[in-house]
Structures are given as structure tokens and as C-alpha cells.
Scaffold this motif. Structure first.
Motif, mmCIF file in Angstrom:
data_model
loop_
_atom_site.group_PDB
_atom_site.id
_atom_site.type_symbol
_atom_site.label_atom_id
_atom_site.label_comp_id
_atom_site.label_asym_id
_atom_site.label_seq_id
_atom_site.Cartn_x
_atom_site.Cartn_y
_atom_site.Cartn_z
ATOM 1 N N ALA A 206 0.842 -1.200 0.000
ATOM 2 C CA ALA A 206 0.000 0.000 0.000
ATOM 3 C C ALA A 206 0.874 1.246 0.000
ATOM 4 O O ALA A 206 1.958 1.251 0.588
ATOM 5 C CB ALA A 206 -0.913 0.003 1.228
ATOM 6 N N GLU B 167 2.717 3.593 3.593
ATOM 7 C CA GLU B 167 2.509 2.636 4.672
ATOM 8 C C GLU B 167 3.081 3.182 5.980
ATOM 9 O O GLU B 167 4.017 3.976 5.992
ATOM 10 C CB GLU B 167 3.165 1.298 4.336
ATOM 11 C CG GLU B 167 4.686 1.251 4.489
ATOM 12 C CD GLU B 167 5.433 2.031 3.414
ATOM 13 O OE1 GLU B 167 6.633 2.313 3.611
ATOM 14 O OE2 GLU B 167 4.814 2.358 2.399
ATOM 15 N N GLN C 119 -3.246 -4.318 9.755
ATOM 16 C CA GLN C 119 -4.699 -4.080 9.668
ATOM 17 C C GLN C 119 -5.240 -3.367 10.906
ATOM 18 O O GLN C 119 -6.349 -3.629 11.358
ATOM 19 C CB GLN C 119 -5.452 -5.383 9.408
ATOM 20 C CG GLN C 119 -5.119 -5.995 8.035
ATOM 21 C CD GLN C 119 -5.920 -7.238 7.703
ATOM 22 O OE1 GLN C 119 -6.325 -7.979 8.597
ATOM 23 N NE2 GLN C 119 -6.138 -7.464 6.424
ATOM 24 N N ASN D 236 -7.595 2.343 10.197
ATOM 25 C CA ASN D 236 -7.118 3.187 9.109
ATOM 26 C C ASN D 236 -5.981 2.547 8.309
ATOM 27 O O ASN D 236 -5.337 3.223 7.502
ATOM 28 C CB ASN D 236 -6.664 4.570 9.603
ATOM 29 C CG ASN D 236 -7.785 5.350 10.238
ATOM 30 O OD1 ASN D 236 -8.926 5.267 9.804
ATOM 31 N ND2 ASN D 236 -7.476 6.105 11.272
ATOM 32 N N CYS D 237 -5.724 1.261 8.517
ATOM 33 C CA CYS D 237 -4.680 0.571 7.750
ATOM 34 C C CYS D 237 -5.139 0.399 6.295
ATOM 35 O O CYS D 237 -6.312 0.156 6.015
ATOM 36 C CB CYS D 237 -4.401 -0.797 8.372
ATOM 37 S SG CYS D 237 -3.108 -1.735 7.515
ATOM 38 N N ARG D 238 -4.195 0.519 5.358
ATOM 39 C CA ARG D 238 -4.524 0.434 3.937
ATOM 40 C C ARG D 238 -4.264 -0.967 3.371
ATOM 41 O O ARG D 238 -4.465 -1.181 2.175
ATOM 42 C CB ARG D 238 -3.672 1.442 3.152
ATOM 43 C CG ARG D 238 -3.875 2.885 3.579
ATOM 44 C CD ARG D 238 -2.848 3.790 2.904
ATOM 45 N NE ARG D 238 -3.039 5.179 3.295
ATOM 46 C CZ ARG D 238 -3.823 6.040 2.655
ATOM 47 N NH1 ARG D 238 -4.492 5.649 1.587
ATOM 48 N NH2 ARG D 238 -3.947 7.275 3.064
ATOM 49 N N HIS D 239 -3.794 -1.889 4.175
ATOM 50 C CA HIS D 239 -3.382 -3.193 3.669
ATOM 51 C C HIS D 239 -4.505 -4.215 3.701
ATOM 52 O O HIS D 239 -5.355 -4.201 4.600
ATOM 53 C CB HIS D 239 -2.188 -3.728 4.474
ATOM 54 C CG HIS D 239 -0.941 -2.906 4.300
ATOM 55 N ND1 HIS D 239 -0.675 -1.815 5.076
ATOM 56 C CD2 HIS D 239 0.099 -3.038 3.426
ATOM 57 C CE1 HIS D 239 0.480 -1.288 4.695
ATOM 58 N NE2 HIS D 239 0.967 -2.007 3.702
ATOM 59 N N SER D 240 -4.474 -5.104 2.732
ATOM 60 C CA SER D 240 -5.404 -6.223 2.669
ATOM 61 C C SER D 240 -4.603 -7.490 2.398
ATOM 62 O O SER D 240 -3.409 -7.432 2.092
ATOM 63 C CB SER D 240 -6.442 -6.003 1.559
ATOM 64 O OG SER D 240 -5.786 -5.907 0.301
ATOM 65 N N TYR E 140 4.303 8.956 3.801
ATOM 66 C CA TYR E 140 3.602 8.724 5.060
ATOM 67 C C TYR E 140 3.507 10.014 5.867
ATOM 68 O O TYR E 140 2.445 10.344 6.418
ATOM 69 C CB TYR E 140 4.317 7.643 5.866
ATOM 70 C CG TYR E 140 3.731 7.414 7.236
ATOM 71 C CD1 TYR E 140 2.503 6.784 7.396
ATOM 72 C CD2 TYR E 140 4.411 7.844 8.385
ATOM 73 C CE1 TYR E 140 1.959 6.583 8.650
ATOM 74 C CE2 TYR E 140 3.865 7.647 9.638
ATOM 75 C CZ TYR E 140 2.646 7.015 9.771
ATOM 76 O OH TYR E 140 2.106 6.814 11.014
#
Length: 502
Positions: free
Chosen positions: A217, A220, A272, A275-279, A300
Motif C-alpha cells: 500500500a 505505509e 490491519q 485506518n490501515c490500507r493493507h489487505s 507517510y
């Protein structure tokens, strides 16, 4: 994919918070220039409480329906995402997984847990509104009043501080205070995230998939950087290792895969987070190509500055909603425009950033204030109220009691302060109505309520005089053309009403 589902619940709480602040602001602004403003505001506590209760009741009904819908939609989204990732499976295997009915029990369990969690805070919301209203009145009361202009400014300053704090309804173990909107959004985002993740991983596991990969993402955060582009196991032990798995399309061929740990381990370490952008997505041995992570610490920092500008915009929008006077409302609106201009300049300097106006609305963002306020004067006075005896309460000044009211108090502490304030009011009333123990000759300056309060503190002869005055007023109220609602007020209160009518 599912975090935006929490925005609907957040908007419900944000709207409720603005309505509650508006109730307080309108009540404080009513009759602001009247001499009896303080007495009228203290007597209006019940009216504020009833209006707030109606808002919270309406909020509870809407939240229950919204949370169940959001959790169910999140579970279905996670299930469909897993099915879409199983492209390497045979058509028959994909149909088998796609036909599996989502676990209704899991959906109901997660939704019910979230509704119960939010419902527990609703009583705290009412307490916070009550405490906030009382604290504003007490703070204005403790201010040396040189005129109505001073009172107006003191009221607006107190409301500004209340709006900046927000309606704080929860305090976590770390001592951080959550506003009602932030806590609701955090709870629902956690719930929908759990629902989507549970459906996603369960569907992959049912299809025999045991490995997932973490996305790369932009911008990060340090918590997630170590997991970007890594392969994780859905189950199994923690720790980095190499595992042998069968190639997806070449039967019997085993390929080594380096895993960084388990999914639970990564989440426990911060992956995760809110507000985390990772999947994560299914990792198919021999086919999936892992994304190469590219650290972007400057991006960031730029993103964090954007979040700070968004917080300033929300702060001044809250102040606009809590404005007591038109001047304060215009000043707050000008500040909103000023910070929006700062946002435009920041985005022009960082073209990779995108403006999300939803995050600039009141209630957006779901992180609490990380600061823990050190004990100060207000906390010291609160401790005296809790631990002191009756003599302590009598020794405390009005300013000290007002300082204690600005802190969170339980019902017992509130009752002690109210009892002491009532004693002082009665004492002041007796000094005015019965100086040196003798009832004043002229009783027309005392209202019916004031006469009723002092009747138990005078001798029998003065009590008969009070009864006679009450009978005279009752008789006057029955005369033709006389307004009964004006008979029971004092001359001073009649003069105040006259000034308000001009």
C-alpha cells in the motif's frame, strides 16, 4: 473494501453529537442578557436532559438496524472476495465454494456484540451532556461578570472548549478519551473488518487455501512496513519459516515458499490496525507473483500532515455547531475556510495525495486523543468532593465547586455539590428575606418559590405572614384580566421580563 460501511454509523453519531451540542448552545443562548440567566439555566437541566434522551433513543434504534446491515454486508463482501481470488481452482470447486451460504450465526453474533458495545455508551453520552451543560453554567457562574458582554464571551469560550473535547463517552485502559463518534466508528469498523476477514479466511480454508499475501500500500505506516509483500499462513504456528506446498497447476510438484509468520501474528503486531490500507489475498503457489514493497516514509509524513489538517477542519466545524452567538458562528466558519485553503495548498504540493471530503466532516476519524491530562486543579477539587466530609464541602468556595463540576463525577458527588449549592442559596435567600432572623416587611420582591423555600426557616408569626401573602396573590390571580402566570413572580423577575421584551 468494507471499512466505508462504518461511515453510515459514524454519520448517525456525528449528527447526534451536533444535535446535542445544538441543544446545549440554544439553551444557553436563550435569555443570555437577562439578569436571572444563571438561575434559569440551572433550572433548565431537566429540559436539556429530556431533549438529549429523545436524541439518544432515536440514535439507538437507528444504530441497531444499521450495524446489522453493515456486518451482514461485510461478511458477504469477504465471502465474494475470496471466491473471486480462487480463479486457479476448477469451475466445479469454485461453484461449490460460491454456493456455501454465509454463516448467519456468525453475522448475528458479531452484530449483537457491536450493538451491545455501543448501547453501553449511551448512558455515558447522557451523563456527558448533563455534565457538560452543568460545567459550562458553573464556569460562567465562576467568572466575574462585569456585564452581559462578559457573560456572552465567557459562555462562548466554555462552549468552545466543550466542542473541542466533543461528547466524550468512553475512556480506555490507556487513559485515552474517545468521543462518541470516534468510539462508534472504531467499534463498527472493527466489527465489519472481523466479519469480512472471518468470511474471507473461512471461504479460502474451505477451498483448501492455506496461504495469503499482504498487499503493498502507498504511504505505509511503520507498523505495517515489515509485513508488506510477505506471505502468511492462515493458521498454524507463528514465526518465519519455509514450507513445502504443492504447485497449483503441476500435480505432484512441491515448491518451497518462504512465509513471514501467521496472519494472527501479523495482526497482533499491528497489521490491519484502524485506518490501515493493507489487505490480504489468496496466495496460489507457482502462480501468484508477490508485490515488491517500496518504502515511502516521505509519503507517510505527508499523509499524516493531511490528517492533521482534516482534524483542524473538523474542530472548527464543531465550534460552528456549538456557537452561542452569531459572531462566534461567523468566526468559526471563517476558520473552516482558512484550513480548507491550507488543505488545497498541501494537496497541490503533493499531487499523489487525494482529498477525501468525508474525512473533513464532523465525526470523521476514529482515533482517540493520545494525551492523558495530568492531574490539575480541577482533579484536586474533584477528589475533595469525593473524599471530604460535610465540613470540607462548606469550606470549598464556589470557584472550587465549579472546578470539580468540570470533571467527570458520579451521581453521589453531583448530589453532594447540589446539596451544598442548595444550602448556600437558601442561606443567601434568608439573608435577603429575613435579615437578622426577622422577615422583611415588604414581601413583593420575593417569588412564590422563594417564599416556599423560607417558610420552614421562620417562626410561626412570620409563617402566617407568608401564608397571608400567598392568599393575597391567589386572590389577585382570580381577578378579571389578570395573568396568572405573572402573579407568582417577584418584582425583580417582572423587571427582567420587561427588559427582555424591549
Amino acid at each position: 473494501m468494507v471499512e466505508p460501511l462504518a461511515e453510515r454509523t459514524r454519520d448517525l453519531y456525528a449528527d447526534a453529537e451536533l444535535r446535542l451540542l445544538g441543544i446545549i448552545a440554544r439553551q444557553l443562548a436563550d435569555g443570555l442578557e437577562a439578569p436571572s440567566w444563571i438561575e434559569r439555566k440551572l433550572s433548565a437541566v431537566q429540559a436539556v436532559r429530556r431533549a438529549s434522551q429523545a436524541v439518544v433513543d432515536e440514535l439507538g434504534k437507528a444504530v441497531t438496524l444499521d450495524v446489522h446491515d453493515a456486518v451482514a454486508e461485510a461478511y458477504n463482501t469477504g465471502h465474494r472476495a475470496a471466491v473471486a481470488e480462487l480463479g486457479a481452482l476448477s469451475d466445479r470447486a469454485r461453484r461449490l465454494v460460491d454456493d456455501v451460504t454465509p454463516n448467519a450465526q456468525a453475522v448475528d453474533r458479531l452484530a449483537a456484540e457491536t450493538v451491545d458495545l455501543l448501547a453501553e455508551t449511551h448512558r455515558s453520552i447522557l451523563r456527558a451532556v448533563d455534565d457538560g451543560y452543568r460545567a459550562v453554567v458553573a464556569e460562567v457562574t465562576a467568572t466575574p461578570l462585569l456585564g452581559t458582554g462578559t457573560r456572552r464571551q465567557a459562555t462562548q469560550d466554555a462552549m468552545n472548549r466543550f466542542a473541542d473535547r466533543g461528547i466524550t463517552s468512553f475512556r480506555d485502559r490507556a487513559g485515552r478519551h474517545w468521543s462518541m463518534t470516534s468510539y462508534a466508528e472504531m467499534a463498527v469498523r472493527t466489527s465489519v473488518g472481523r466479519a469480512a476477514t472471518e468470511a474471507h479466511t473461512r471461504t479460502l480454508t474451505d477451498a483448501g487455501v492455506e496461504l495469503v499475501t499482504v498487499s503493498s500500500a502507498p504511504r505505509e505506516c511503520p507498523l505495517c512496513r515489515r509485513w508488506e509483500g510477505r506471505v502468511l499462513t492462515i493458521g498454524g504456528p507463528a514465526g518465519a519459516r519455509t514450507v513445502e506446498v504443492e504447485h497449483a497447476t503441476d500435480d505432484g510438484r512441491m515448491v518451497p515458499v518462504r512465509v513471514a509468520g501467521s496472519l494472527d501474528e501479523a495482526r497482533a503486531a499491528g497489521l490491519q490496525h484502524p485506518n490501515c490500507r493493507h489487505s490480504v489475498s489468496a496466495y496460489t503457489p507457482g502462480i501468484t507473483r508477490v508485490e515488491q514493497a517500496e518504502p515511502d516514509p516521505e509519503g507517510y509524513e505527508a499523509g499524516q500532515k493531511q490528517r492533521a489538517i482534516e482534524r483542524n477542519i473538523r474542530k472548527w466545524k464543531m465550534r460552528e455547531g456549538a456557537a452561542v452567538t452569531p459572531e462566534a458562528q461567523r468566526a468559526a466558519r471563517a476558520k473552516v475556510r482558512q484550513h480548507q485553503a491550507v488543505m488545497r495548498e498541501h494537496l497541490a504540493a503533493h499531487p499523489d495525495l487525494r482529498r477525501n471530503r468525508v474525512r473533513e466532516r464532523v465525526g470523521a476519524g476514529n482515533l482517540p486523543d493520545p494525551r492523558v491530562t495530568a492531574p490539575g486543579r480541577d482533579q484536586v477539587e474533584r477528589a475533595r468532593v469525593w473524599s471530604g466530609d460535610e465540613r470540607t464541602m462548606r469550606e470549598m468556595s464556589d470557584d472550587q465547586l465549579a472546578a470539580a463540576l468540570r470533571t467527570p463525577l458520579d451521581d453521589r458527588a453531583h448530589a453532594r455539590i447540589e446539596a451544598e449549592a442548595d444550602r448556600r442559596d437558601t442561606e443567601a435567600l434568608l439573608d435577603r428575606a429575613a435579615p437578622r432572623g426577622r422577615l422583611a416587611h415588604d414581601l413583593t420582591g420575593l417569588s412564590d418559590a422563594e417564599l416556599g423555600r423560607i417558610v420552614g426557616h421562620v417562626d410561626d408569626a412570620d409563617a402566617l405572614r407568608i401564608a397571608a401573602e400567598m392568599d393575597r396573590r391567589d386572590l389577585a390571580a382570580r381577578l378579571p384580566g389578570v395573568r396568572a402566570d405573572l402573579v407568582g413572580v417577584s418584582d425583580e423577575q417582572l423587571a427582567g421580563r420587561f427588559r427582555e421584551a424591549l
